[in-house]
Motif scaffolding. Structure first.
Motif, short mmCIF file in Angstrom:
data_model
loop_
_atom_site.label_atom_id
_atom_site.label_comp_id
_atom_site.label_asym_id
_atom_site.label_seq_id
_atom_site.Cartn_x
_atom_site.Cartn_y
_atom_site.Cartn_z
N GLU A 7 -5.61 9.68 12.41
CA GLU A 7 -4.49 9.33 11.55
C GLU A 7 -4.95 8.49 10.36
O GLU A 7 -4.49 8.70 9.22
N LYS A 8 -5.87 7.57 10.59
CA LYS A 8 -6.40 6.77 9.49
C LYS A 8 -7.15 7.64 8.49
O LYS A 8 -7.00 7.46 7.28
N GLN A 9 -7.95 8.58 8.98
CA GLN A 9 -8.68 9.47 8.08
C GLN A 9 -7.73 10.32 7.26
O GLN A 9 -7.95 10.56 6.07
N LEU A 10 -6.65 10.80 7.88
CA LEU A 10 -5.66 11.59 7.16
C LEU A 10 -4.99 10.75 6.08
O LEU A 10 -4.82 11.21 4.94
N LYS A 17 -5.87 11.34 -2.87
CA LYS A 17 -5.23 12.34 -3.73
C LYS A 17 -4.16 11.68 -4.59
O LYS A 17 -4.03 11.97 -5.78
N GLU A 18 -3.39 10.78 -3.99
CA GLU A 18 -2.33 10.08 -4.72
C GLU A 18 -2.93 9.19 -5.81
O GLU A 18 -2.40 9.11 -6.92
N ARG A 19 -4.04 8.55 -5.52
CA ARG A 19 -4.70 7.66 -6.48
C ARG A 19 -5.18 8.44 -7.70
O ARG A 19 -5.15 7.95 -8.83
N GLU A 27 2.36 0.48 -11.07
CA GLU A 27 2.56 -0.39 -9.91
C GLU A 27 2.26 0.38 -8.62
O GLU A 27 1.65 -0.13 -7.69
N ASN A 28 2.71 1.64 -8.60
CA ASN A 28 2.48 2.47 -7.43
C ASN A 28 0.99 2.72 -7.23
O ASN A 28 0.50 2.69 -6.10
N LYS A 29 0.26 2.94 -8.30
CA LYS A 29 -1.17 3.18 -8.19
C LYS A 29 -1.90 1.95 -7.66
O LYS A 29 -2.83 2.06 -6.88
N ASN A 30 -1.45 0.76 -8.07
CA ASN A 30 -2.06 -0.47 -7.56
C ASN A 30 -1.81 -0.62 -6.07
O ASN A 30 -2.71 -1.01 -5.32
N VAL A 32 -1.22 1.81 -3.94
CA VAL A 32 -2.00 2.85 -3.27
C VAL A 32 -3.46 2.42 -3.17
O VAL A 32 -4.09 2.56 -2.12
N ARG A 33 -3.99 1.87 -4.24
CA ARG A 33 -5.39 1.43 -4.25
C ARG A 33 -5.61 0.31 -3.21
O ARG A 33 -6.59 0.33 -2.46
N ASP A 34 -4.67 -0.64 -3.15
CA ASP A 34 -4.78 -1.74 -2.19
C ASP A 34 -4.72 -1.24 -0.75
O ASP A 34 -5.51 -1.66 0.10
N LEU A 35 -3.79 -0.34 -0.47
CA LEU A 35 -3.66 0.19 0.88
C LEU A 35 -4.89 1.02 1.26
O LEU A 35 -5.38 0.93 2.39
N LEU A 36 -5.39 1.79 0.31
CA LEU A 36 -6.60 2.59 0.55
C LEU A 36 -7.78 1.68 0.89
O LEU A 36 -8.53 1.94 1.82
N GLU A 37 -7.93 0.60 0.16
CA GLU A 37 -9.02 -0.34 0.43
C GLU A 37 -8.88 -0.96 1.81
O GLU A 37 -9.88 -1.11 2.53
N LYS A 38 -7.66 -1.30 2.22
CA LYS A 38 -7.44 -1.87 3.55
C LYS A 38 -7.83 -0.89 4.65
O LYS A 38 -8.49 -1.26 5.62
N LEU A 39 -7.44 0.36 4.50
CA LEU A 39 -7.76 1.36 5.51
C LEU A 39 -9.27 1.62 5.58
O LEU A 39 -9.83 1.75 6.66
N GLU A 40 -9.91 1.70 4.42
CA GLU A 40 -11.35 1.93 4.41
C GLU A 40 -12.09 0.74 5.02
O GLU A 40 -13.04 0.92 5.77
N GLN A 41 -11.63 -0.48 4.72
CA GLN A 41 -12.25 -1.67 5.31
C GLN A 41 -12.06 -1.67 6.82
O GLN A 41 -12.97 -2.02 7.57
N ASN A 42 -10.90 -1.26 7.26
CA ASN A 42 -10.61 -1.21 8.69
C ASN A 42 -11.54 -0.24 9.40
O ASN A 42 -12.07 -0.56 10.47
#
Length: 56
Positions: A7-10, A17-19, A27-30, A32-42
């Motif tokens: 699920e994390k990889q998905l 893709k959204e980024r 604001e949405n791009k920021n 998305v970028r923050d959430l993407l960074e959190k998931l990758e760090q996780n």
């Protein structure tokens, strides 16, 4: 809520893709970028935190 590895990889694929979309609110791009960074760090943390019994 706990997410499985698949699920994390998905989510990471969808967020990438959204980024990269041309049209969208800044604001949405920021967010998305923050959430993407959190998931990758996780996922990086999961790889590092796996300890083999031989190392104990």
């Amino acid at each position: 809520m706990l997410l499985t590895k698949k699920e994390k990889q998905l989510l990471i694929r969808v967020l990438k893709k959204e980024r990269n979309r041309v049209f969208g609110m800044k604001e949405n791009k920021n967010e998305v970028r923050d959430l993407l960074e959190k998931l990758e760090q996780n996922t990086r943390n999961e790889k590092v935190n796996k300890v083999k019994p031989s190392k104990l």
